[in-house]
Design a protein around this motif. Structure first.
Motif, short mmCIF file in Angstrom:
data_model
loop_
_atom_site.label_atom_id
_atom_site.label_comp_id
_atom_site.label_asym_id
_atom_site.label_seq_id
_atom_site.Cartn_x
_atom_site.Cartn_y
_atom_site.Cartn_z
N ALA A 86 11.50 -79.15 -51.38
CA ALA A 86 12.19 -78.50 -52.48
C ALA A 86 13.01 -77.30 -52.02
CB ALA A 86 11.19 -78.05 -53.54
N ARG A 87 12.60 -76.67 -50.93
CA ARG A 87 13.26 -75.42 -50.49
C ARG A 87 14.11 -75.60 -49.24
NH1 ARG A 87 7.62 -73.53 -51.33
NH2 ARG A 87 7.47 -72.78 -53.47
N ALA A 88 13.92 -76.69 -48.54
CA ALA A 88 14.61 -76.87 -47.26
C ALA A 88 16.12 -76.92 -47.42
CB ALA A 88 14.11 -78.14 -46.57
N GLY A 89 16.60 -77.55 -48.48
CA GLY A 89 18.04 -77.65 -48.69
C GLY A 89 18.69 -76.29 -48.88
N ASP A 90 18.03 -75.42 -49.64
CA ASP A 90 18.56 -74.08 -49.86
C ASP A 90 18.63 -73.31 -48.54
OD1 ASP A 90 19.23 -71.61 -51.38
OD2 ASP A 90 17.23 -71.01 -50.73
N ILE A 140 33.13 -67.35 -50.70
CA ILE A 140 33.16 -67.97 -52.02
C ILE A 140 31.92 -68.85 -52.21
CG2 ILE A 140 34.40 -69.62 -53.48
CD1 ILE A 140 36.99 -68.57 -52.31
N SER A 141 31.54 -69.55 -51.16
CA SER A 141 30.36 -70.41 -51.25
C SER A 141 29.10 -69.60 -51.51
CB SER A 141 30.20 -71.22 -49.95
OG SER A 141 29.07 -72.05 -50.00
N MET A 142 29.02 -68.42 -50.92
CA MET A 142 27.82 -67.59 -51.07
C MET A 142 27.61 -67.11 -52.50
SD MET A 142 27.83 -65.29 -47.60
CE MET A 142 27.18 -65.95 -46.06
N VAL A 143 28.69 -67.02 -53.27
CA VAL A 143 28.55 -66.57 -54.66
C VAL A 143 28.71 -67.73 -55.64
CG1 VAL A 143 29.35 -64.25 -54.12
CG2 VAL A 143 31.00 -65.96 -54.85
N GLY A 144 28.84 -68.95 -55.11
CA GLY A 144 28.98 -70.12 -55.97
C GLY A 144 27.68 -70.43 -56.70
N VAL A 145 27.79 -71.20 -57.77
CA VAL A 145 26.63 -71.61 -58.55
C VAL A 145 26.11 -72.92 -57.95
CG1 VAL A 145 25.76 -72.22 -60.82
CG2 VAL A 145 27.61 -70.54 -60.61
N PRO A 146 24.95 -72.88 -57.25
CA PRO A 146 24.52 -74.07 -56.52
C PRO A 146 23.92 -75.17 -57.38
CG PRO A 146 22.91 -72.32 -56.29
CD PRO A 146 24.07 -71.73 -57.06
N PHE A 147 23.66 -74.88 -58.67
CA PHE A 147 22.99 -75.87 -59.51
C PHE A 147 23.89 -76.39 -60.63
CE2 PHE A 147 19.48 -72.83 -58.26
CZ PHE A 147 19.09 -73.58 -57.17
N ARG A 201 20.63 -86.08 -53.41
CA ARG A 201 20.63 -86.97 -52.25
C ARG A 201 19.96 -86.30 -51.04
NH1 ARG A 201 22.20 -92.25 -53.22
NH2 ARG A 201 23.56 -92.43 -51.40
N LEU A 202 20.24 -85.01 -50.85
CA LEU A 202 19.64 -84.31 -49.71
C LEU A 202 18.13 -84.21 -49.88
CD1 LEU A 202 19.97 -82.79 -47.05
CD2 LEU A 202 20.36 -80.69 -48.39
N VAL A 203 17.68 -83.86 -51.08
CA VAL A 203 16.24 -83.77 -51.33
C VAL A 203 15.59 -85.13 -51.15
CG1 VAL A 203 14.49 -83.30 -53.09
CG2 VAL A 203 16.41 -81.73 -52.80
N THR A 204 16.30 -86.20 -51.53
CA THR A 204 15.78 -87.55 -51.35
C THR A 204 15.57 -87.85 -49.86
OG1 THR A 204 16.92 -88.30 -53.34
CG2 THR A 204 16.16 -90.00 -51.83
N ILE A 205 16.50 -87.40 -49.02
CA ILE A 205 16.35 -87.57 -47.57
C ILE A 205 15.12 -86.83 -47.08
CG2 ILE A 205 17.37 -86.99 -45.32
CD1 ILE A 205 20.12 -87.52 -46.57
N PHE A 206 14.92 -85.60 -47.55
CA PHE A 206 13.76 -84.82 -47.14
C PHE A 206 12.45 -85.49 -47.55
CE2 PHE A 206 16.52 -80.78 -47.38
CZ PHE A 206 16.77 -80.83 -46.02
#
Length: 255
Positions: free
Chosen positions: A150-154, A117-124, A134-139
């Motif tokens: 910008a791409r590491a979280g994905d 289900i997560s793989m087909v979820g809408v991530p945005f 928050r994750l991008v802020t950590i990066f």
């Protein structure tokens, strides 16, 4: 002393009160969908099965959920409820990334086939954006160059989804085996590599004890550590080259 008499059978004024029906809501529908998912698996999850679980006609579901796709989206969004990503700590960014990955895997493990289900979820979607921010802020606070941040979280989320999905495949394969354990699977694979002809496969046979981790948790932690060390190399290169690692301002403040 008078005794209380039974209600006469012709007295219709004292009918037993009808049970109170619990209103149908999207929350109850998602709860029931998780019950079906855990029992039947992703492939057999359907609106009809969910309606049966709730004891209602399938048409009643469509008043609250327009389709199975919307139901899957609601189940996906439930995954992020209560997930508080901490404030960035540049001195602990590696630990924070590892903790994020572990939290994601723990949440996927709560329900059977949740990774699918997560793989087909809408991530945005709006409900997910706070965790992403928050994750991008950590990066960025760690000093990662912006294109990598910008791409590491994905990529990290893809690793978590893939790992959980592979786990679910093994669990489905041995679902009817009461004595199934990852330790036994690991031991069988290690023995297989050990028995390979060393003249033809000298490295595989020599590494037999290390080819498959004894624990799925250890295996996952190593995978995440490999990713984190790769990210750290970008931080070091950016610092050496004097590039801006995108040290970001707290959420809501302009840079």
């Amino acid at each position: 002393m008078s005794e209380e008499l039974p209600t006469p059978p012709w007295d219709r004024s004292r009918r037993r009160a009808a049970p109170v029906r619990v209103p149908l809501t999207p929350e109850r529908i998602v709860d029931a969908a998780y019950v079906v998912l855990d029992r039947e698996g992703y492939d057999k999850l359907s609106m009809r099965q969910v309606a049966t679980e709730l004891g209602v006609a399938v048409s009643a579901l469509y008043t609250h959920v327009s389709s199975k796709d919307e139901l899957l989206e609601l189940m996906y969004l439930r995954l992020f409820r209560g997930w508080e990503v901490p404030d960035p700590d540049p001195e602990r960014w590696r630990e924070q990334v590892a903790e994020f990955a572990r939290e994601g895997l723990d949440r996927l493990r709560r329900h059977r086939d949740m990774a699918r289900i997560s793989m087909v979820g809408v991530p945005f979607s709006p409900e997910v954006l706070p965790q992403m921010e928050r994750l991008v802020t950590i990066f960025r606070s760690a000093g990662l160059p912006d294109p990598v941040a910008a791409r590491a979280g994905d990529l990290l989320s893809t690793l978590v989804d893939a790992f959980a999905f592979e786990e679910s495949i093994w669990q489905d394969r041995y679902r009817d085996s009461p004595d199934f354990s990852w330790t036994k699977v690991s031991e069988s694979f290690q023995q297989y590599f050990k028995d390979l002809p060393p003249d033809r496969f000298p490295n595989l046979s020599a590494l037999a004890p290390h080819m498959i981790s004894d624990s799925q948790d250890d295996r996952f932690d190593l995978a995440v550590e490999i990713v984190i060390r790769g990210l750290a190399s970008f931080v070091e290169e950016a610092a050496t080259a004097g590039e801006s690692g995108g040290r970001s301002a707290p959420a809501g403040e302009p840079r």
